[in-house]
Write a protein that holds these residues in place. Structure first.
Motif, short mmCIF file in Angstrom:
data_model
loop_
_atom_site.label_atom_id
_atom_site.label_comp_id
_atom_site.label_asym_id
_atom_site.label_seq_id
_atom_site.Cartn_x
_atom_site.Cartn_y
_atom_site.Cartn_z
N ALA A 1 -0.17 12.61 -7.01
CA ALA A 1 -1.16 13.04 -7.99
C ALA A 1 -2.06 14.13 -7.42
O ALA A 1 -2.41 15.09 -8.12
N ILE A 2 -2.44 14.00 -6.18
CA ILE A 2 -3.29 15.00 -5.55
C ILE A 2 -2.55 16.33 -5.42
O ILE A 2 -3.09 17.39 -5.76
N ILE A 3 -1.32 16.27 -4.97
CA ILE A 3 -0.55 17.50 -4.79
C ILE A 3 -0.22 18.13 -6.14
O ILE A 3 -0.35 19.33 -6.33
N GLY A 4 0.17 17.32 -7.10
CA GLY A 4 0.49 17.83 -8.44
C GLY A 4 -0.72 18.33 -9.18
O GLY A 4 -0.63 19.26 -9.98
N GLY A 5 -1.89 17.74 -8.95
CA GLY A 5 -3.11 18.18 -9.61
C GLY A 5 -3.53 19.57 -9.17
O GLY A 5 -4.08 20.34 -9.94
N GLY A 6 -3.25 19.92 -7.94
CA GLY A 6 -3.59 21.25 -7.45
C GLY A 6 -2.77 22.33 -8.12
O GLY A 6 -3.25 23.43 -8.36
N SER A 7 -1.54 22.02 -8.47
CA SER A 7 -0.71 23.04 -9.11
C SER A 7 -1.19 23.32 -10.52
O SER A 7 -1.03 24.43 -11.02
N ALA A 8 -1.78 22.33 -11.17
CA ALA A 8 -2.30 22.57 -12.51
C ALA A 8 -3.46 23.55 -12.45
O ALA A 8 -3.59 24.42 -13.31
N ALA B 1 0.81 -1.22 0.00
CA ALA B 1 0.00 0.00 0.00
C ALA B 1 0.85 1.27 0.00
O ALA B 1 0.40 2.30 -0.50
N VAL B 2 2.04 1.23 0.53
CA VAL B 2 2.87 2.44 0.63
C VAL B 2 3.18 3.04 -0.75
O VAL B 2 3.00 4.24 -0.94
N PRO B 3 3.63 2.26 -1.75
CA PRO B 3 3.87 2.89 -3.06
C PRO B 3 2.59 3.45 -3.68
O PRO B 3 2.62 4.53 -4.29
N ALA B 4 1.48 2.75 -3.54
CA ALA B 4 0.22 3.24 -4.09
C ALA B 4 -0.19 4.55 -3.41
O ALA B 4 -0.64 5.49 -4.07
N ALA B 5 -0.04 4.62 -2.10
CA ALA B 5 -0.39 5.84 -1.38
C ALA B 5 0.53 6.99 -1.77
O ALA B 5 0.10 8.14 -1.88
N THR B 6 1.80 6.69 -2.00
CA THR B 6 2.76 7.72 -2.41
C THR B 6 2.38 8.30 -3.78
O THR B 6 2.39 9.51 -3.98
N VAL B 7 2.05 7.42 -4.72
CA VAL B 7 1.65 7.87 -6.05
C VAL B 7 0.37 8.69 -5.97
O VAL B 7 0.24 9.74 -6.61
N LEU B 8 -0.60 8.24 -5.21
CA LEU B 8 -1.86 8.96 -5.05
C LEU B 8 -1.64 10.34 -4.43
O LEU B 8 -2.19 11.34 -4.89
N ALA B 9 -0.80 10.41 -3.41
CA ALA B 9 -0.52 11.70 -2.77
C ALA B 9 0.16 12.64 -3.76
O ALA B 9 -0.15 13.83 -3.82
#
Length: 122
Positions: free
Chosen positions: A44-51, A34-42
């Motif tokens: 994406a969420i942080i990067g999506g806000g910058s867009a 779960a740790v790699p999946a949670a890292t990728v999701l986090a």
């Protein structure tokens, strides 16, 4: 010399067992997966806000004129009116983009921004 022989009966051999996980082991594996999946999701969420934050709020002042939509007007008729020498498809695309229009339906009285390159002089 005699060769030593170790004949082990089949019944005394240790059977090959498959891997058995305890409850704790299953939990550890679940966390490790779960740790790699949670890292990728986090990310994406942080990067999506910058867009969204990087998106322009609107065109700079002075780069467009406005027209009011009359009853029966369409984007095509407005494009032909404001830029008779230009290709109406290009003008319609520019107006749609500047006004963030999804379709071609317009309301009478609606104000549309016209890009400065197509705005009537005056």
């Amino acid at each position: 010399m005699t060769a030593l022989s170790f004949d082990i009966p089949l019944t005394d051999r240790v059977p090959a067992t498959r891997l058995r996980l305890t409850t704790r082991g299953r939990r550890v594996l679940a966390v490790l997966a779960a740790v790699p999946a949670a890292t990728v999701l986090a990310g994406a969420i942080i990067g999506g806000g910058s867009a969204l934050a990087g998106r322009e709020e609107g065109a700079p002042a002075g780069t467009f004129a406005t027209v009011t939509v009359d009853p029966g007007d369409s984007l095509w008729s407005i494009a032909e009116e404001v830029a008779p020498a230009a290709d109406p498809r290009d003008v319609v695309a520019a107006i749609s983009s500047l006004n963030a229009l999804n379709g071609v339906g317009l309301q009478a009285g609606q104000r549309l921004a016209i890009p400065a390159e197509y705005a009537p002089a005056g």
